[in-house]
Every structure is written in structure tokens, then in C-alpha cells.
Write an enzyme that holds these catalytic residues in place. Sequence first.
Site, mmCIF file in Angstrom:
data_model
loop_
_atom_site.group_PDB
_atom_site.id
_atom_site.type_symbol
_atom_site.label_atom_id
_atom_site.label_comp_id
_atom_site.label_asym_id
_atom_site.label_seq_id
_atom_site.Cartn_x
_atom_site.Cartn_y
_atom_site.Cartn_z
ATOM 1 N N TYR A 172 5.592 13.330 -19.294
ATOM 2 C CA TYR A 172 6.589 12.264 -19.178
ATOM 3 C C TYR A 172 7.707 12.528 -20.169
ATOM 4 O O TYR A 172 7.462 13.014 -21.281
ATOM 5 C CB TYR A 172 5.923 10.905 -19.435
ATOM 6 C CG TYR A 172 6.828 9.730 -19.187
ATOM 7 C CD1 TYR A 172 7.588 9.636 -18.018
ATOM 8 C CD2 TYR A 172 6.942 8.699 -20.126
ATOM 9 C CE1 TYR A 172 8.428 8.556 -17.801
ATOM 10 C CE2 TYR A 172 7.774 7.614 -19.907
ATOM 11 C CZ TYR A 172 8.516 7.558 -18.741
ATOM 12 O OH TYR A 172 9.349 6.488 -18.527
ATOM 13 N N TYR A 182 6.778 3.329 -24.870
ATOM 14 C CA TYR A 182 5.760 4.354 -24.616
ATOM 15 C C TYR A 182 5.196 4.766 -25.970
ATOM 16 O O TYR A 182 5.533 5.819 -26.513
ATOM 17 C CB TYR A 182 6.399 5.534 -23.878
ATOM 18 C CG TYR A 182 5.414 6.462 -23.187
ATOM 19 C CD1 TYR A 182 4.783 6.093 -22.009
ATOM 20 C CD2 TYR A 182 5.147 7.729 -23.709
ATOM 21 C CE1 TYR A 182 3.904 6.946 -21.366
ATOM 22 C CE2 TYR A 182 4.267 8.591 -23.064
ATOM 23 C CZ TYR A 182 3.661 8.189 -21.900
ATOM 24 O OH TYR A 182 2.789 9.050 -21.256
HETATM 25 P P1 NAD Z 1 -3.972 7.012 -13.070
HETATM 26 O O1 NAD Z 1 -4.533 5.758 -13.617
HETATM 27 O O2 NAD Z 1 -4.047 7.219 -11.594
HETATM 28 O O3 NAD Z 1 -4.607 8.311 -13.735
HETATM 29 C C1 NAD Z 1 -5.115 8.381 -15.029
HETATM 30 C C2 NAD Z 1 -6.567 8.783 -14.890
HETATM 31 O O4 NAD Z 1 -7.083 9.229 -16.131
HETATM 32 C C3 NAD Z 1 -7.472 7.631 -14.422
HETATM 33 O O5 NAD Z 1 -8.137 8.018 -13.236
HETATM 34 C C4 NAD Z 1 -8.459 7.477 -15.579
HETATM 35 O O6 NAD Z 1 -9.732 7.107 -15.122
HETATM 36 C C5 NAD Z 1 -8.444 8.891 -16.141
HETATM 37 N N1 NAD Z 1 -8.947 9.025 -17.510
HETATM 38 C C6 NAD Z 1 -8.598 8.319 -18.612
HETATM 39 N N2 NAD Z 1 -9.288 8.752 -19.679
HETATM 40 C C7 NAD Z 1 -10.088 9.767 -19.244
HETATM 41 C C8 NAD Z 1 -11.039 10.623 -19.874
HETATM 42 N N3 NAD Z 1 -11.329 10.511 -21.177
HETATM 43 N N4 NAD Z 1 -11.682 11.550 -19.130
HETATM 44 C C9 NAD Z 1 -11.419 11.667 -17.808
HETATM 45 N N5 NAD Z 1 -10.522 10.895 -17.158
HETATM 46 C C10 NAD Z 1 -9.866 9.954 -17.875
HETATM 47 O O7 NAD Z 1 -2.454 7.035 -13.589
HETATM 48 P P2 NAD Z 1 -1.277 8.098 -13.414
HETATM 49 O O8 NAD Z 1 -0.061 7.368 -13.911
HETATM 50 O O9 NAD Z 1 -1.245 8.700 -12.069
HETATM 51 O O10 NAD Z 1 -1.619 9.203 -14.502
HETATM 52 C C11 NAD Z 1 -1.845 10.572 -14.209
HETATM 53 C C12 NAD Z 1 -0.997 11.436 -15.134
HETATM 54 O O11 NAD Z 1 0.389 11.239 -14.811
HETATM 55 C C13 NAD Z 1 -1.137 11.093 -16.618
HETATM 56 O O12 NAD Z 1 -1.116 12.288 -17.380
HETATM 57 C C14 NAD Z 1 0.126 10.300 -16.896
HETATM 58 O O13 NAD Z 1 0.516 10.323 -18.252
HETATM 59 C C15 NAD Z 1 1.103 11.063 -16.004
HETATM 60 N N6 NAD Z 1 2.381 10.378 -15.739
HETATM 61 C C16 NAD Z 1 2.419 9.147 -15.173
HETATM 62 C C17 NAD Z 1 3.638 8.524 -14.939
HETATM 63 C C18 NAD Z 1 3.702 7.161 -14.296
HETATM 64 O O14 NAD Z 1 4.758 6.523 -14.308
HETATM 65 N N7 NAD Z 1 2.639 6.676 -13.692
HETATM 66 C C19 NAD Z 1 4.849 9.175 -15.279
HETATM 67 C C20 NAD Z 1 4.780 10.441 -15.859
HETATM 68 C C21 NAD Z 1 3.549 11.046 -16.091
#
Ligand code: NAD
Length: 286
Positions: A172, A182
Amino acid sequence: RGKRAFIAGVADDNGYGWAIAKSLAAAGAEILVGTWVPALNIFENSLRRGKFDESRVLPDGSLMEITKIYPLDAVYDCPEDVPEDVKTNKRYAGSANWTVKEAAESVKQDFGTIDILVHSLANGPEVSKPLLETSRNGYLAAVSASSYSFVSLLKHFLPIMNPGGATISLTYIASEKIIPGYGGGMSSAKAALESDTQVLAFEAGRKHNVRVNTISAGPLRSRAAKAIGFIDMMIDYSLENAPLQKELTADEVGNAAAFLSSPLASAITGAVVYVDNGLNAMGVGV
Ligand code: NAD
């Protein structure tokens, strides 16, 4: 032979991990997922009961098949690292072999090798606190779950990755520009993830001919993002200010991940690829 992908961080159908799984499945890959242990039961039950069937539909009308779901907690590398209270916690006690090392061993036993490794997980217990108010433990927990977890996954899965394979993580823009809200060391964790993408691209490229890239994704209303609390504001900000004035879909990130893990991207490694409707290129809001 079709490619085989292991996607860590899928626990519902709202996040980037799910969308990446779908894009890879649509391109013909076999899908294995790693699901956070405390979320495993609900995810498996919902999947079995057909709750995700609508979002399993692929462009050709078929349903995405997940060949196997592995329990995973990416903050623990091996059983010796797991504290007693976690070991005996009833959300964990029902599953086995969920440390990173054991998950890689299980995948090796079941399938031998993989071609694609996706890291789509993050966790920052103090994300809603400004960095100045973040505790040492909160900061280190954010880096452990969101950055070192990728180092650990790559370390343990690299020996079973076929040469020519590819890995993707999600980052991000808060790593490089100020995004108030954040917090909790999550901006620091994403900066580490992006720097590691370069160093690991060198090491995994030289050692195993495996590519390492990260996608800097725009805002998506995932479960994790809703927990941070400012996601609607970020989506509105992007709609107003990005070069492309449309809401970003998870599929657009999924498709970029499929490209980056395909031979079409065979010379791309160590890169941060922006999939954010171009918002990163703006210098000021409009
Ligand atoms: P999401 O909730 O779908 O995914 C996050 C996942 O991480 C969840 O399934 C959760 O169960 C899992 N998780 C957390 N701790 C864990 C651990 N210790 N071991 C294994 N799994 C674990 O949300 P998302 O937003 O799709 O996130 C996915 C990635 O995308 C992350 O790296 C997030 O930072 C990144 N991201 C998200 C956004 C956004 O706006 N949603 C923007 C940029 C980057």
C-alpha cells in the site's frame, strides 16, 4: 502441465486473495489456499454451504475449485515458536501443522511442487493508532505479520517452487507517502515489504530463478480494510482524485497478479507495480 498456486491470506470472498485466486484459476492454475487458523472453520463451512458460489463464477461460467485449504498462521515459523496459550487456544487446537514450515511440508507431501506463491495477508493490532502512539509490541507485531511473514513464506516454499515460478505480495502506498490513519507501524511494515521485494528478487532469482514482485493496490472494502476504519474515505478520495475515476475492483488486482505470475512477465522482478487507477501518480488532490 497447468500451474499450481498457493495463496496465503484467503478467508472470505471480499479480499484481494480471493480475487487473485479467481484470476489464476481462470488462467488455468490449480488453486491451494492458506487460511488463518482462527478464520478456518467459518471459511470452510461457508464454502461448503455454497455461500461463495456466486463469487466463484469464472468468466467461462464454471466455478472456481479450491483443491485444498491449509490452516496457516504466518507469524509462527515452526512448532517450537508457538507459545503455550496459542497452542491450547481452542481456535487453534482443532487444527494441526499450521506454522509456515509445516504448511510448506504439507504442500510438498500432497503436491510436490508449486509454481506461484501469493502473500495476501497483513495484520497490525494497533493500526488505528498514530505511529507516535504505537507501542513497541504493536509495531513489531505489524512487521511480523505483514512483512516477515513474506520472508518466511518465501524461505520455506522456495525449495518446492519450480524454476520460472513467481511470487506476489500486496502493498500500500502508505509505505512511501503519508496516509494519516494507516497507523500502528503498518506504513513501516509495507516499507519493509517493498524493500524486501527487491532483496528477495535478487536472492530468489539467483538461487531458484523465481521472480518476486509486489502490487501496490488501491483501496478495497475488504474485511481487513473495514477494520482500519477509513476505507470509505479512501475510496471516495480515489474516485475524486485518481486519473481513472472509477471504483477499483478486486478483479483488477487479481488480473494484474495473474499477469505478473505468468510468462508474459518473465523479465519483471523486484518491482512495485501500482494497480490503483493511477492515484500514485498525482502530486496534489484536485
Ligand atoms: P483480507 O481481510 O481479505 O485479507 C487479509 C487476510 O490476512 C485475512 O484473510 C486474514 O485472515 C489473514 N491473516 C491475518 N493475519 C494472519 C496470519 N498471522 N497468518 C495468516 N493469515 C493471516 O483483506 P485485504 O485488504 O484483501 O488484504 C490482503 C492484502 O492486501 C494485505 O497485505 C493488505 O495490506 C493489502 N492491501 C489492501 C488494500 C485494501 O484497501 N484493502 C490496499 C492495499 C493493499
